[in-house]
Enzyme design. Structure first.
Site, short mmCIF file in Angstrom:
data_model
loop_
_atom_site.label_atom_id
_atom_site.label_comp_id
_atom_site.label_asym_id
_atom_site.label_seq_id
_atom_site.Cartn_x
_atom_site.Cartn_y
_atom_site.Cartn_z
N ASN A 10 41.32 35.09 40.95
CA ASN A 10 42.77 34.67 40.99
C ASN A 10 43.58 35.08 42.22
OD1 ASN A 10 44.98 33.15 40.68
ND2 ASN A 10 45.47 34.24 38.66
N HIS A 95 47.88 30.97 32.32
CA HIS A 95 47.88 32.16 32.71
C HIS A 95 49.31 33.00 32.21
CE1 HIS A 95 48.15 35.85 35.50
NE2 HIS A 95 46.84 35.57 35.30
#
Length: 251
Positions: A10, A95
């Site tokens: 990420n 997230h």
């Protein structure tokens, strides 16, 4: 069947220049990677299509977020429909930074997950607790509540397209890492919950990966845990050590 190991990178709001993006892609394109590990990288939305065109085909590309609606007056957003049309196969949802900084509730995450699945996207579904929640013994309660909203809008067959990323919020970007025993315990309890809330088959086949200050130093200890099926890597995915993390199981 054994679960295919999974390592995601990420990039968050990095890199900040096109040249840095090219260097990251070049490093991965030239690296020797474990062919038995599925690798997915999530660059900023601005770079999604160019990275998709440049990256080697055995590395998949993910968006870092998507909107629940297919189109409309939602300035600054990107839809699952658009991601599908662009050929982006994965999206990260839930997230902790989206939950805390942008106030996304578990219900919103579930709505986005349903939208992504309906477009044929695969979802990296993030769950995890804060430090206060862990210290008060509520880790599993929090994780299960975050999963439950998604379970409520999915069918068992949808879970073949979902990777669960357990990311203790207190370990993200802090340098703190859950011990291998802590990670294994939470992953095992999460798998047990999926078995009861969805099905034993789904629990056995769903990959549960760990995220939270994963590095080339601590990944080897974590990777030997039986219920840790890989990693979602933040800052280290921008560094050469990302290759070592991808190859951790092989090493």
């Amino acid at each position: 069947m054994p679960r295919t190991y999974f390592v995601g990178g990420n990039f968050k709001m990095n890199p900040t220049t096109l040249e840095q993006k090219r260097v990251l892609v070049k490093t991965l394109n030239e690296a020797t990677l474990d062919p038995q590990t599925e690798v997915v990288i999530a660059p900023p939305a601005l770079y999604l299509i160019s990275v998709l065109d440049l990256i080697r085909k055995d590395i998949k590309v993910a968006a870092q977020n998507c909107h629940a609606k297919a189109s409309g007056a939602f300035t600054g957003e990107i839809s699952a429909t658009q991601l599908k049309d662009a050929g982006i196969p994965y999206v990260i949802l839930g997230h902790s930074e989206r939950r805390s900084l942008f106030h996304e509730t578990s219900e919103i995450v579930a709505e986005k997950t349903r939208a992504a699945l309906d477009q044929g996207l695969k979802v990296i579904l993030c769950v995890g607790e804060t430090l206060e929640e862990r210290e008060s013994g509520r880790t599993q309660q929090v994780v299960e509540a975050q999963l439950q909203t998604v379970i409520a809008v999915t069918k068992p067959e949808d879970w073949s397209h979902i990777v669960v990323a357990y990311e203790p919020v207190w370990a993200i970007g802090t340098g703190k890492v859950a011990t291998s025993a802590q990670a294994q315990e939470t992953h095992a309890e999460t798998r047990k919950y999926l078995a009861s809330a969805v099905s034993p088959a789904v629990a056995e086949s769903t990959r549960i990966i760990y995220g939270g200050s994963v590095s080339g130093v601590n990944c080897n200890e974590l990777t030997v845990q039986p219920d840790v099926d890989g990693f979602l890597v933040g800052g280290a995915s921008l560094k050469p050590e990302f290759v070592n993390i991808i190859n951790a199981r092989k090493a």
